[in-house]
Design a protein around this motif. Structure first.
Motif, PDB file in Angstrom:
ATOM      1  N   ALA A  49      -5.539  -1.119  -5.221  1.00 33.70           N
ATOM      2  CA  ALA A  49      -4.607   0.002  -5.377  1.00 33.70           C
ATOM      3  C   ALA A  49      -3.726  -0.187  -6.605  1.00 33.70           C
ATOM      4  N   ALA A  88      -6.892   0.841   0.353  1.00 36.22           N
ATOM      5  CA  ALA A  88      -6.392   1.012  -1.011  1.00 36.22           C
ATOM      6  C   ALA A  88      -6.104   2.482  -1.315  1.00 36.22           C
ATOM      7  N   TYR A  89      -7.011   3.363  -0.915  1.00 39.35           N
ATOM      8  CA  TYR A  89      -6.804   4.792  -1.141  1.00 39.35           C
ATOM      9  C   TYR A  89      -5.591   5.294  -0.358  1.00 39.35           C
ATOM     10  N   ARG A 124      -3.657   2.233  -9.809  1.00 37.83           N
ATOM     11  CA  ARG A 124      -2.361   2.857 -10.166  1.00 37.83           C
ATOM     12  C   ARG A 124      -2.060   2.641 -11.652  1.00 37.83           C
ATOM     13  N   TYR A 157      -6.947  -5.007  -0.857  1.00 42.83           N
ATOM     14  CA  TYR A 157      -6.670  -3.578  -0.985  1.00 42.83           C
ATOM     15  C   TYR A 157      -5.442  -3.341  -1.852  1.00 42.83           C
ATOM     16  N   ARG A 213      -2.952   3.627   0.439  1.00 40.36           N
ATOM     17  CA  ARG A 213      -1.731   3.199  -0.233  1.00 40.36           C
ATOM     18  C   ARG A 213      -1.422   4.091  -1.425  1.00 40.36           C
ATOM     19  N   LEU A 214      -2.445   4.450  -2.198  1.00 38.19           N
ATOM     20  CA  LEU A 214      -2.227   5.357  -3.324  1.00 38.19           C
ATOM     21  C   LEU A 214      -1.705   6.709  -2.849  1.00 38.19           C
TER      22      LEU A 214
END
Length: 494
Positions: A28, A66-67, A32, A24, A69-70
């Motif tokens: 991310a 991952a989403y 990014r 993940y 974290r963004l």
């Protein structure tokens, strides 16, 4: 049917399952970087987590992490029930990293260096775009009167026949069926003698002129053109290095007796002997024969551009230059766009037999092709008699509209404009009876939904002779008189 995955960035994400970072974090980080580089636009809707997981071969929970974290880093946000979106304002916009140097000032850009032909092209006037909403436009036929049912039938039958061979490279000079129909139409209707093997189909009139300039002229060769005349023809020649020699047109077209000494070594003459644009003039038989004799004496090419002769209203056509040519120096250019629609683009040339191979090779190199389905549709409606029937029907409609336009103009503007009768085509040119800034009136008229181009914009030499080009083809009868009244108000205020 499942919706297709149509996001452009997923296939750039490379994962290392045995790498030191969790999957993940890898996802991310790469998203990014794509956002910061601009590869993923700000405000973009990220793909659903389940779909991206399927594409990357990971679990859905990995994409959710991952989403998240963004989102935590300020690069994305969620909308309830709508998904995840990239932020429009990124962290990089909010602050500059400590110690990061300011960008060095950039030197001013170097001036662009254009070829002489490019510079000459930039100095030429070109026609403005013609939107469908304008009244009195001289460049459009009656689009609402097209035989849509026949067009739809021909198109449906084509696609229903599984025409897989035509998905190969297009026929170099055009589909044989279309070339046969064009040759038949020219011979029977316009008295233009030719065989299908002499026909070359291209995607526009301008493309035809570009090919002629490329293949028959060297840079600096002189080309006699009509003045006033349609600007794109001039531009096509200038852009390919020709030396333009404008010669004045009157109500009988070009007159070689008025040709200047600069035309003595001309290599080509471009003429519209029938319904010249914008004057609408028709060359007399005497002038047609004189022009051919002039070209013969100089071994020059004659390009006969048939602007819109099928749309005759009150006259019988004279013999074409091609039918009078005994030296095979005339190249005939025609189209059916003025009958159907400018968007059709279909233009054809009738070539002397010894030029057919040259144009075959040129079309191969320059890829001057028209899509085969469109060619087949046109061939079909011609073969079924739809085109001939449409022309006969439209003559009556255009005769009515032309009469209304002439009467309305004479009633409202006869003290300021000389209004001619209409004998062919879909336009008339009205000459100003006194000094007039026709360009300013045209611009003001377009603000009120009227497209009546200034005559001066079609001139290359004497721009003091002014006036307007009015059309009636795509303006229904009940709109013509009110549009003329609006135009008269605009002229009165000029």
């Amino acid at each position: 049917m499942n919706a297709s995955f149509n996001y452009p960035f997923w296939n750039t994400i490379a994962l290392a399952p045995d790498g030191p970072e969790p999957l993940y974090d890898q996802i991310a980080g790469q998203i990014r970087a794509l956002v910061v580089d601009g590869a993923i636009p700000r405000g973009m809707h990220l793909p659903p987590s389940r779909k991206l997981a399927d594409e990357l071969g990971v679990s859905r929970s990995t994409i959710v992490l991952a989403y998240n974290r963004l989102k935590n880093e300020g690069y994305a946000h969620g909308r309830t029930g709508a998904g995840t979106y990239i932020e429009k304002d990124l962290p990089e916009d909010m602050h500059r990293r400590i110690g990061e140097p300011s960008p060095a000032p950039q030197p001013p850009p170097q001036p662009r260096v254009l070829a002489a032909r490019g510079c000459a092209l930039m100095g030429l006037p070109l026609p403005s775009e013609r939107e469908l909403g304008y009244d009195l436009s001289p460049l459009l036929p009656a689009l609402d009167e097209l035989p849509f049912a026949d067009i739809s039938r021909s198109t449906a039958e084509y696609w229903g026949s599984e025409p897989w061979p035509q998905f190969n490279f297009s026929e170099r000079l055009g589909l044989p069926a279309l070339r046969q129909q064009i040759a038949k139409y020219l011979g029977e209707y316009e008295g233009v003698p030719c065989r299908p093997e002499q026909i070359a189909v291209v995607a526009s009139t301008t493309q035809a002129f570009i090919l002629l300039a490329q293949l028959l002229l060297d840079p600096g060769d002189g080309v006699v053109i009509e003045d006033p005349g349609y600007p794109t023809r001039t531009a096509a020649m200038v852009a390919n290095g020709a030396r333009i020699l404008p010669q004045r047109v009157d109500l009988e077209g070009l007159c070689i007796d008025r040709f200047g000494p600069e035309t003595h070594d001309a290599r080509m003459v471009i003429a519209s002997p029938t319904n010249q644009f914008p004057y609408g003039s028709t060359m007399s038989m005497e002038r047609r024969l004189s022009l051919l004799a002039w070209a013969r004496a100089r071994n020059a090419w004659v390009i006969e551009y048939d602007y819109s002769s099928p749309i005759g209203i009150n006259r019988q056509p004279l013999a074409s230059l091609l039918s009078l040519d005994a030296d095979q120096r005339v190249i005939f250019i025609g189209n059916i766009n003025r009958i159907f629609s400018p968007s059709l683009g279909l233009t054809y040339l009738v070539l002397p037999p010894d030029l057919v191979e040259l144009f075959y090779r040129a079309k191969l190199v320059f890829s001057c092709y028209l899509p085969p389905p469109l060619q087949q549709m046109v061939a079909d409606i011609m073969g079924r008699g739809v085109l001939a029937k449409h022309v006969r029907r439209m003559r009556l409609i255009y005769r009515e509209r032309a009469t209304i336009l002439v009467d309305a103009l004479r009633q409202a503007l006869s003290d300021r404009l000389l209004i001619p009768d209409v004998t062919a085509g879909l336009h008339l040119t009205a000459h100003a009876l006194g000094p007039l800034d026709d360009a300013a009136v045209t611009n003001a008229a377009r603000q009120r939904g009227i497209d009546a181009p200034a005559l001066s914009r079609y001139r290359l030499q004497d721009r003091t002779a002014t006036g307007f080009v009015f059309g009636f083809g795509n303006t229904v009868p009940e709109r013509i008189t009110p549009a003329v009244r609006r135009f008269a108000e605009i002229m009165a205020a000029a």
